[in-house]
Design a protein around this motif. Structure first.
Motif, PDB file in Angstrom:
ATOM      1  N   ASP A   8       7.537   8.296  -5.387  1.00 12.10           N
ATOM      2  CA  ASP A   8       8.581   7.276  -5.444  1.00 12.10           C
ATOM      3  C   ASP A   8       9.207   7.145  -4.058  1.00 12.10           C
ATOM      4  O   ASP A   8       9.216   8.102  -3.276  1.00 12.10           O
ATOM      5  CB  ASP A   8       9.654   7.659  -6.473  1.00 12.10           C
ATOM      6  N   ASP A   9       9.717   5.961  -3.747  1.00  9.32           N
ATOM      7  CA  ASP A   9      10.274   5.689  -2.428  1.00  9.32           C
ATOM      8  C   ASP A   9      11.473   4.774  -2.618  1.00  9.32           C
ATOM      9  O   ASP A   9      11.331   3.646  -3.090  1.00  9.32           O
ATOM     10  CB  ASP A   9       9.203   5.019  -1.550  1.00  9.32           C
ATOM     11  N   ASP A  61      11.278   5.203   8.527  1.00  7.14           N
ATOM     12  CA  ASP A  61       9.913   4.717   8.363  1.00  7.14           C
ATOM     13  C   ASP A  61       9.293   5.259   7.077  1.00  7.14           C
ATOM     14  O   ASP A  61       9.205   6.472   6.879  1.00  7.14           O
ATOM     15  CB  ASP A  61       9.069   5.142   9.561  1.00  7.14           C
ATOM     16  N   SER A  62       8.854   4.357   6.215  1.00  5.09           N
ATOM     17  CA  SER A  62       8.300   4.755   4.924  1.00  5.09           C
ATOM     18  C   SER A  62       7.009   5.539   5.077  1.00  5.09           C
ATOM     19  O   SER A  62       6.823   6.580   4.440  1.00  5.09           O
ATOM     20  CB  SER A  62       8.052   3.513   4.063  1.00  5.09           C
ATOM     21  N   ALA A  63       6.102   5.071   5.922  1.00  2.81           N
ATOM     22  CA  ALA A  63       4.798   5.717   6.055  1.00  2.81           C
ATOM     23  C   ALA A  63       4.941   7.159   6.532  1.00  2.81           C
ATOM     24  O   ALA A  63       4.279   8.070   6.021  1.00  2.81           O
ATOM     25  CB  ALA A  63       3.924   4.922   7.025  1.00  2.81           C
ATOM     26  N   GLU A  64       5.820   7.380   7.501  1.00  3.84           N
ATOM     27  CA  GLU A  64       5.992   8.731   8.045  1.00  3.84           C
ATOM     28  C   GLU A  64       6.563   9.678   7.008  1.00  3.84           C
ATOM     29  O   GLU A  64       6.075  10.807   6.821  1.00  3.84           O
ATOM     30  CB  GLU A  64       6.908   8.692   9.265  1.00  3.84           C
ATOM     31  N   GLY A  85       0.804  -1.212   0.000  1.00  7.85           N
ATOM     32  CA  GLY A  85       0.000   0.000   0.000  1.00  7.85           C
ATOM     33  C   GLY A  85       0.839   1.264   0.000  1.00  7.85           C
ATOM     34  O   GLY A  85       0.313   2.352  -0.231  1.00  7.85           O
ATOM     35  N   LEU A  86       2.140   1.138   0.268  1.00 16.29           N
ATOM     36  CA  LEU A  86       3.029   2.299   0.284  1.00 16.29           C
ATOM     37  C   LEU A  86       4.090   2.219  -0.803  1.00 16.29           C
ATOM     38  O   LEU A  86       5.075   2.948  -0.777  1.00 16.29           O
ATOM     39  CB  LEU A  86       3.707   2.421   1.656  1.00 16.29           C
ATOM     40  N   GLU A  87       3.890   1.323  -1.771  1.00 20.25           N
ATOM     41  CA  GLU A  87       4.851   1.201  -2.856  1.00 20.25           C
ATOM     42  C   GLU A  87       4.857   2.483  -3.707  1.00 20.25           C
ATOM     43  O   GLU A  87       3.906   3.257  -3.675  1.00 20.25           O
ATOM     44  CB  GLU A  87       4.509   0.009  -3.759  1.00 20.25           C
ATOM     45  N   PRO A  88       5.910   2.719  -4.482  1.00 22.77           N
ATOM     46  CA  PRO A  88       5.886   3.828  -5.444  1.00 22.77           C
ATOM     47  C   PRO A  88       4.646   3.703  -6.324  1.00 22.77           C
ATOM     48  O   PRO A  88       4.317   2.609  -6.803  1.00 22.77           O
ATOM     49  CB  PRO A  88       7.174   3.620  -6.245  1.00 22.77           C
ATOM     50  N   ARG A  89       3.956   4.809  -6.562  1.00 23.81           N
ATOM     51  CA  ARG A  89       2.655   4.716  -7.230  1.00 23.81           C
ATOM     52  C   ARG A  89       2.207   6.079  -7.757  1.00 23.81           C
ATOM     53  O   ARG A  89       2.726   7.118  -7.362  1.00 23.81           O
ATOM     54  CB  ARG A  89       1.598   4.204  -6.236  1.00 23.81           C
ATOM     55  N   VAL A  90       1.196   6.024  -8.616  1.00 24.50           N
ATOM     56  CA  VAL A  90       0.530   7.235  -9.096  1.00 24.50           C
ATOM     57  C   VAL A  90      -0.394   7.737  -7.999  1.00 24.50           C
ATOM     58  O   VAL A  90      -1.040   6.941  -7.309  1.00 24.50           O
ATOM     59  CB  VAL A  90      -0.260   6.946 -10.389  1.00 24.50           C
TER      60      VAL A  90
END
Length: 288
Positions: free
Chosen positions: A225-226, A267-270, A209-214
């Motif tokens: 992007d992450d 932390d990716s989400a933060e 759900g937190l992958e690089p995405r549109v």
């Protein structure tokens, strides 16, 4: 005698002129004279872009937001804090075409860096609008990010997806924007204690759900992007990039965190939440 001869001559001249006019009219009935406009009329000129100038970037982020994104060492002198949050403007050739700003702050727990790049795209093709040309530039950035296909839970961020694309859109020299933190293709990510593991199995990869995405609801088009990387013995750093287009302007927000301890993973989400929040604020400013 002269007056009579003159009267006789005038009607003859009038008749001649009428005959010539009739001949020209008759020629026009056969399919258009050489002076008639070409079928379809002139080529329409595309409309100019919505934005003609750019906002000063270092002043676009409020001090409160900067303190939230860039926590500094407690007890740091006020002058040093002001210098940090003042930011460093990017050197560009034309501030009506491209601007940028960068900030960096260190704390006992981590180092944070924020980079904003803003480009106003101008089309020199009268048949292509500025907004359409900007969409082409934006599309190239999205393609370069190599985002996973929707529903693909096995994809992992491209090693260099966190870097910004400085592709010029016209014949003017590319601007030397703010220095951004790019990830070397040779950088490796190794398992470490406490690291998170995303769908790809790589430590530090974004969770599902937190992958690089549109992204939806941000400007006319946007993506996130992450990327996580480690170079040598340094701690892993994570860079979240949010790129969005509004009419003929493209904005890139890059937010990087590098923990002070090699065993920690940002932390990716933060980071994503903070980067997206800033991008929304910048988009709102553009619509004011």
């Amino acid at each position: 005698m002269q007056r009579k001869a003159r009267k006789a001559y005038v009607p003859g001249l009038v008749a001649l002129l009428v005959a010539v006019a009739a001949g020209c009219t008759g020629a026009g009935d056969g399919g258009g004279s050489p002076t008639d406009p070409k079928p379809g009329g002139p080529t329409p000129v595309a409309s100019p872009g919505k934005y003609r100038t750019l906002r000063e970037p270092c002043g676009s982020v409020s001090p409160a937001t900067l303190r939230e994104l860039l926590p500094a060492t407690p007890g740091l002198a006020e002058e040093q804090q002001e210098k940090i949050y003042r930011g460093t403007a990017a050197v560009t050739y034309d501030t009506d075409r491209r601007v940028g700003c960068s900030w960096k702050a260190d704390s006992p727990d981590a180092s944070h860096q924020l980079v904003i790049d803003v480009e106003r795209v101008v089309s020199y093709d009268p048949a292509v609008s500025d907004a359409d040309r900007a969409q082409e530039v934006y599309a190239r950035k999205e393609t370069a990010a190599e985002l996973p296909a929707p529903g693909d839970s096995t994809g992992s961020p491209s090693p260099d997806a966190g870097s910004s694309d400085a592709t010029s859109t016209d014949d003017t020299p590319p601007a030397s924007g703010a220095t951004t933190q790019t990830v070397s293709p040779s950088a490796t990510t190794t398992p470490s204690a406490g690291s998170s593991t995303g769908p790809s199995g790589a430590p530090g990869a974004p969770v599902e759900g937190l992958e690089p995405r549109v992204l939806d609801g941000l400007g006319d088009a946007a993506f996130l992007d992450d990327a996580v990387a480690r170079s040598g013995s340094a701690a892993q750093n994570r860079t979240v990039s949010v790129v969005f287009r509004t009419s003929n302007v493209i904005v890139t927000v890059e937010y990087t965190e590098q923990p002070a301890h090699a065993t920690d993973v940002p932390d990716s989400a933060e980071l994503q939440e903070k980067a997206r929040g800033l991008a929304r604020k910048l988009a709102d400013q553009m619509n004011e």
